[in-house]
Write a protein that holds these residues in place. Sequence first.
Motif, PDB file in Angstrom:
ATOM      1  N   UNK A  22       0.819  -1.212   0.000  1.00  0.00           N
ATOM      2  CA  UNK A  22       0.000   0.000   0.000  1.00  0.00           C
ATOM      3  C   UNK A  22       0.856   1.266   0.000  1.00  0.00           C
ATOM      4  N   UNK A  23       1.964   1.245   0.712  1.00  0.00           N
ATOM      5  CA  UNK A  23       2.867   2.405   0.693  1.00  0.00           C
ATOM      6  C   UNK A  23       3.364   2.633  -0.731  1.00  0.00           C
ATOM      7  N   UNK A  24       3.758   1.558  -1.406  1.00  0.00           N
ATOM      8  CA  UNK A  24       4.216   1.686  -2.788  1.00  0.00           C
ATOM      9  C   UNK A  24       3.094   2.168  -3.699  1.00  0.00           C
ATOM     10  N   UNK A  25       1.886   1.661  -3.495  1.00  0.00           N
ATOM     11  CA  UNK A  25       0.745   2.073  -4.324  1.00  0.00           C
ATOM     12  C   UNK A  25       0.397   3.542  -4.091  1.00  0.00           C
ATOM     13  N   UNK A  26       0.445   3.989  -2.850  1.00  0.00           N
ATOM     14  CA  UNK A  26       0.148   5.397  -2.560  1.00  0.00           C
ATOM     15  C   UNK A  26       1.223   6.311  -3.144  1.00  0.00           C
ATOM     16  N   UNK A  27       2.470   5.881  -3.098  1.00  0.00           N
ATOM     17  CA  UNK A  27       3.545   6.670  -3.713  1.00  0.00           C
ATOM     18  C   UNK A  27       3.362   6.728  -5.229  1.00  0.00           C
TER      19      UNK A  27
END
Length: 162
Positions: free
Chosen positions: A66-71
Motif C-alpha cells: 500500500x505504501x508503494x501504491x500510494x507513492x
Amino acid sequence: VDYAYYLRGLINFTENEGLFAFLSDPDMAERDPKAAREAFEALREVVTRFPLSKSAADSAERMRYLVNALARHEVHVARYYTKRGAHLAAANRAQQAVARYPDAPAVEEAVYIMMQAYAALGLKDLQADAERVMRRNFPHSAYLKGPVKRRVSWWKLWDPDW
C-alpha cells in the motif's frame, strides 16, 4: 478484534476489484487513494496492537504494498500535471511523494518529474539540485537516459502518451 481489523483492511484493500476487474486491470495508483489509506490504517492497527496475531505478517506485507501504491498514485498525479503543463503543481506533487514515501520505488520517477518541472519553470538551481539527487541516489536510472516507455492498458489505446 485483531481479525476484525484485518478483515476491514482486506475489504478496503480489494475495494475496486469487482466482477469485471480482469478486463481493465485496475492499478491502485490510478484509483482514488481513500480506500488504500483506510486499508493501511486498519492493517497498521493489526501490526501495532496485535503483533503476535496470525494475520500480523500478512498485514505488514500488505502495508508495504500500500505504501508503494500510494507513492505511485502521487507520481501518477504529478505525471498528469506535467502532461497538462501545470509544472508547479507537478513539482509540488512529486515533492509530496518524496517526503511522504522516501523508501518507495516511485521516488525515482518523482525526482525525475521534479527535474522536468523545474526546468520548465526556469528554476535552474532547483533543477540542478534535483538532478544531483537523481544522479546520486539513482545513478543507473532509465530516466537519465531518456524518455521511459510506459505500459498502456488496452482501454487507453487512443492516448499513446498516457
